[in-house]
Design an enzyme around this catalytic site. Structure first.
Site, PDB file in Angstrom:
ATOM      1  N   LEU A  52       1.507   1.757  -0.571  1.00 54.92           N
ATOM      2  CA  LEU A  52       0.421   1.087   0.130  1.00 54.92           C
ATOM      3  C   LEU A  52       0.763  -0.367   0.417  1.00 54.92           C
ATOM      4  CD1 LEU A  52      -2.541   2.368  -2.067  1.00 54.92           C
ATOM      5  CD2 LEU A  52      -1.934   3.171   0.208  1.00 54.92           C
ATOM      6  N   ASP A  53       0.379  -0.836   1.582  1.00 54.56           N
ATOM      7  CA  ASP A  53       0.439  -2.247   1.928  1.00 54.56           C
ATOM      8  C   ASP A  53      -0.809  -2.896   1.328  1.00 54.56           C
ATOM      9  OD1 ASP A  53       1.305  -4.604   3.311  1.00 54.56           O
ATOM     10  OD2 ASP A  53      -0.256  -4.212   4.795  1.00 54.56           O
ATOM     11  N   LYS A  54      -0.745  -4.171   0.999  1.00 54.89           N
ATOM     12  CA  LYS A  54      -1.894  -4.827   0.385  1.00 54.89           C
ATOM     13  C   LYS A  54      -2.908  -5.281   1.431  1.00 54.89           C
ATOM     14  CE  LYS A  54      -1.824  -9.019  -0.922  1.00 54.89           C
ATOM     15  NZ  LYS A  54      -1.686 -10.349  -1.317  1.00 54.89           N
TER      16      LYS A  54
END
Length: 191
Positions: free
Chosen positions: A49-51
């Site tokens: 996941l990207d933040k």
């Protein structure tokens, strides 16, 4: 028996089921380039996941700014650099500069380069300007001594630290439950 009796029905049903699945997922914000990705993702054991904008709301706010007495030209250079990107960090720093400095204006930069997940690099009047996170400066061999717990945006001119911004973003309400649900399915989650 089904394969022998209804080969045409199976030949039509499989692609239609894939298209319906892709369409249904698109309505929920999940985009797949092609149908075979659905089959591949079923075997995935890790989710990366990207933040910003994925785990968080993606609406960063500058909560602290340390500027080393920037003159108007340096402010304009910084403003021009962050204007060259639509990344949420750059957009937030740009909004902050617009709010604090009324006379800020965009200058023409040369050789603008967006460095994926790290920041920006450009030149103006023979000077190298950099803006981004600590990873960018480590890659460029520039030692930045500040440690920040939140998202940061660091700005240098010819390797000299000129400004440091600390930004904060809110975590989406349902992220914790979603990640726990994914982990309960046996999928490793990485940010």
């Amino acid at each position: 028996v089904i394969v022998i009796a209804c080969p045409c029905a199976l030949a039509l049903a499989t692609p239609i089921a894939s298209l319906i699945g892709i369409s249904s997922l698109a309505n929920k914000g999940l985009i797949f380039k092609e149908a075979k990705s659905l089959e591949t993702i079923a075997r995935a054991d890790t989710l990366v996941l990207d933040k910003t904008g994925t785990i968080t709301k993606g609406k960063l706010e500058v909560i602290d700014a340390k500027c080393k007495d920037l003159d108007l030209e340096e402010i304009n250079i910084l403003y021009s650099l962050v204007s060259a990107s639509n990344h949420p960090v750059s957009v937030s720093v740009k909004k902050y500069l617009q709010k604090i400095y009324e006379d800020v204006k965009e200058l023409e930069l040369q050789d603008i380069e967006q460095i994926q997940a790290k920041g920006l690099k450009a030149h103006i009047d023979g000077k190298e300007i950099l803006g981004g996170n600590t990873s960018l400066f480590e890659d460029m061999g520039i030692d930045i001594k500040y440690e920040i717990n939140n998202t940061q945006f660091i700005f240098t001119i010819d390797g000299e630290l000129k400004a440091l911004f600390e930004l904060k973003d809110e975590i989406k309400e349902d992220v914790k439950e979603v990640i726990q649900k994914i982990k309960s399915l046996g999928v490793n989650v990485v940010m």
